[in-house]
Write a protein that holds these residues in place. Sequence first.
Motif, PDB file in Angstrom:
ATOM      1  N   ALA A   1       8.833  -4.086  -2.194  1.00  0.00           N
ATOM      2  CA  ALA A   1       8.707  -2.979  -1.248  1.00  0.00           C
ATOM      3  C   ALA A   1       8.594  -1.693  -2.048  1.00  0.00           C
ATOM      4  CB  ALA A   1       9.902  -2.922  -0.305  1.00  0.00           C
ATOM      5  N   ALA A   2       7.925  -0.683  -1.478  1.00  0.00           N
ATOM      6  CA  ALA A   2       7.656   0.558  -2.199  1.00  0.00           C
ATOM      7  C   ALA A   2       8.172   1.756  -1.429  1.00  0.00           C
ATOM      8  CB  ALA A   2       6.150   0.710  -2.446  1.00  0.00           C
TER       9      ALA A   2
ATOM     10  N   VAL B   1       0.842  -1.196   0.000  1.00  0.00           N
ATOM     11  CA  VAL B   1       0.000   0.000   0.000  1.00  0.00           C
ATOM     12  C   VAL B   1       0.873   1.241   0.000  1.00  0.00           C
ATOM     13  CG1 VAL B   1      -1.547   1.398   1.421  1.00  0.00           C
ATOM     14  CG2 VAL B   1      -2.073  -0.993   1.012  1.00  0.00           C
ATOM     15  N   ALA B   2       0.587   2.144  -0.924  1.00  0.00           N
ATOM     16  CA  ALA B   2       1.214   3.460  -0.995  1.00  0.00           C
ATOM     17  C   ALA B   2       0.353   4.308  -1.925  1.00  0.00           C
ATOM     18  CB  ALA B   2       2.654   3.375  -1.504  1.00  0.00           C
TER      19      ALA B   2
ATOM     20  N   VAL C   1      -1.565  -3.397 -10.318  1.00  0.00           N
ATOM     21  CA  VAL C   1      -1.761  -2.255  -9.441  1.00  0.00           C
ATOM     22  C   VAL C   1      -3.240  -1.895  -9.415  1.00  0.00           C
ATOM     23  CG1 VAL C   1      -1.279  -0.578 -11.279  1.00  0.00           C
ATOM     24  CG2 VAL C   1      -0.953   0.071  -8.885  1.00  0.00           C
ATOM     25  N   ILE C   2      -3.737  -1.582  -8.227  1.00  0.00           N
ATOM     26  CA  ILE C   2      -5.110  -1.121  -8.034  1.00  0.00           C
ATOM     27  C   ILE C   2      -5.050   0.341  -7.631  1.00  0.00           C
ATOM     28  CG2 ILE C   2      -7.216  -1.396  -6.674  1.00  0.00           C
ATOM     29  CD1 ILE C   2      -6.592  -4.342  -6.405  1.00  0.00           C
ATOM     30  N   LEU C   3      -5.617   1.210  -8.477  1.00  0.00           N
ATOM     31  CA  LEU C   3      -5.477   2.652  -8.298  1.00  0.00           C
ATOM     32  C   LEU C   3      -6.813   3.307  -7.978  1.00  0.00           C
ATOM     33  CD1 LEU C   3      -3.140   3.437 -11.334  1.00  0.00           C
ATOM     34  CD2 LEU C   3      -2.474   3.186  -8.931  1.00  0.00           C
TER      35      LEU C   3
ATOM     36  N   ASP D   1      -3.269   3.270  -2.661  1.00  0.00           N
ATOM     37  CA  ASP D   1      -3.383   2.346  -3.779  1.00  0.00           C
ATOM     38  C   ASP D   1      -2.701   1.041  -3.382  1.00  0.00           C
ATOM     39  OD1 ASP D   1      -4.452   4.455  -5.575  1.00  0.00           O
ATOM     40  OD2 ASP D   1      -2.420   5.254  -5.439  1.00  0.00           O
ATOM     41  N   VAL D   2      -2.812   0.023  -4.221  1.00  0.00           N
ATOM     42  CA  VAL D   2      -2.220  -1.286  -3.928  1.00  0.00           C
ATOM     43  C   VAL D   2      -1.401  -1.765  -5.112  1.00  0.00           C
ATOM     44  CG1 VAL D   2      -2.616  -3.640  -3.150  1.00  0.00           C
ATOM     45  CG2 VAL D   2      -4.242  -1.845  -2.512  1.00  0.00           C
ATOM     46  N   PHE D   3      -0.134  -2.090  -4.864  1.00  0.00           N
ATOM     47  CA  PHE D   3       0.712  -2.760  -5.846  1.00  0.00           C
ATOM     48  C   PHE D   3       0.773  -4.231  -5.454  1.00  0.00           C
ATOM     49  CE2 PHE D   3       4.485  -4.446  -7.758  1.00  0.00           C
ATOM     50  CZ  PHE D   3       4.700  -3.727  -8.924  1.00  0.00           C
ATOM     51  N   ILE D   4       0.504  -5.110  -6.416  1.00  0.00           N
ATOM     52  CA  ILE D   4       0.457  -6.540  -6.139  1.00  0.00           C
ATOM     53  C   ILE D   4       1.596  -7.218  -6.885  1.00  0.00           C
ATOM     54  CG2 ILE D   4      -0.956  -8.629  -6.210  1.00  0.00           C
ATOM     55  CD1 ILE D   4      -3.368  -6.578  -6.577  1.00  0.00           C
TER      56      ILE D   4
END
Length: 419
Positions: free
Chosen positions: A227-228, A172-173, A202-204, A182-185
Amino acid sequence: MSVTDARVRARRDSVQLVWSAQNVTSCVASGAWSGVQQAESALWIKPQASGVLTYTLQCTGLGGISSASATVEGWLPLAVAQTSYANFKDVGVITTLIPSLYSPHAYGDFLQTGERILFQTDLTYSASKPIELATPAVYRFSQMLNGGWRTTLGFLSASGPQPCIHPRQSLVADFNGDGKPDVFIACHGYDSAPSPGERNQVILSSPSGMYTLSDASPDIGFWHGAAAADMNGDGTIDVVLANGREVVLFANDGHGHFSRVPGNFLGGLVPQAAWWTVQITDVDDDGILDLLLGGNNFVYGNCPGDPSCLNIDASTVLLGMTGGGFSRAVRLPSVAGQPMVLDFVVTGTGPTRAIWIDRTSDAYSSRTVQRVSWRTLESSVIFTSADKWMPWLIPLNVNGTWYIGTDQAQDNFVPVRVP
């Protein structure tokens, strides 16, 4: 006394406080307001910060003194931290019963209601069956209702690609710069030979409040650890991924679209080898983000003639520099028989600064928590057992005391107190 709404968004919305008293000679306010008040009236309230406001009115009459109170909770959308590490480990997550064990999940104020929502991914395929039968995962959001997570429908758009087959990590970032989570998978795909890999997703967020799913980039790989954080200093949140052979930087264009950065992102300080686990946080407490890498003793794919691809029973800290890049690598002690590094947590300051490492065996048939003093690199095994592995660790604050534990009640792990 009553209020028209007990919970209101601070700085934007108002709520009306209404009160009435009979047979009184005077009324005095206290708590979130003050002064002499009329025996019957109303007041519009607009909270300016998050928190609970208590309005109390004490009235005096010939029969004595009586009082009444009403509360208004002001809330603001929860802030999004600048790293995926902070959005998971530093936001006060507690241990709950997660609906699906070992589901890559994350937390954020996705509904913008001041409450943390659970995002999780559920697998629907079996690696013991042919790849042709592999089906996509299920992505869902859940709210905490009546002490349990309950699926929330209606704000993940049905358009876009199907979910990936095997999500490995959810980050999440704020990837598109609108202040919302948002979510990066990170996805590694079918988890058996021929291990073809797949695209990350990615879910934006969007202005409508809906979330949309898309591929993060066209790159296909066995993306495992992720990691973000802003790794190139341009103010956008990038993603670092490890695939068992190398560590790769994916730069964000500011809108949640990612491009693989060519070259050795690690600056040659450590080999591009069997790294599987990544975290980004300030390890040495100097205000600059550092990179934590975890490896083990097997590798995805084939590295003929390259000894660096084998026997990486290690964990390493790459210390960041102002302006980007890394100044040096610090190798952390290993633990015999527990080569697989699954996660990192950093706690304390000064002499108590420590790195906690989540480890397991080659067969994922154990759980070991290692503590490494940052100043001395002295290592100690805090806990080890033959129970099943734990995907990650988080700091837990229990009645003012800090522990290292997990957020999944199903792990059946008794938290370890932080010295």
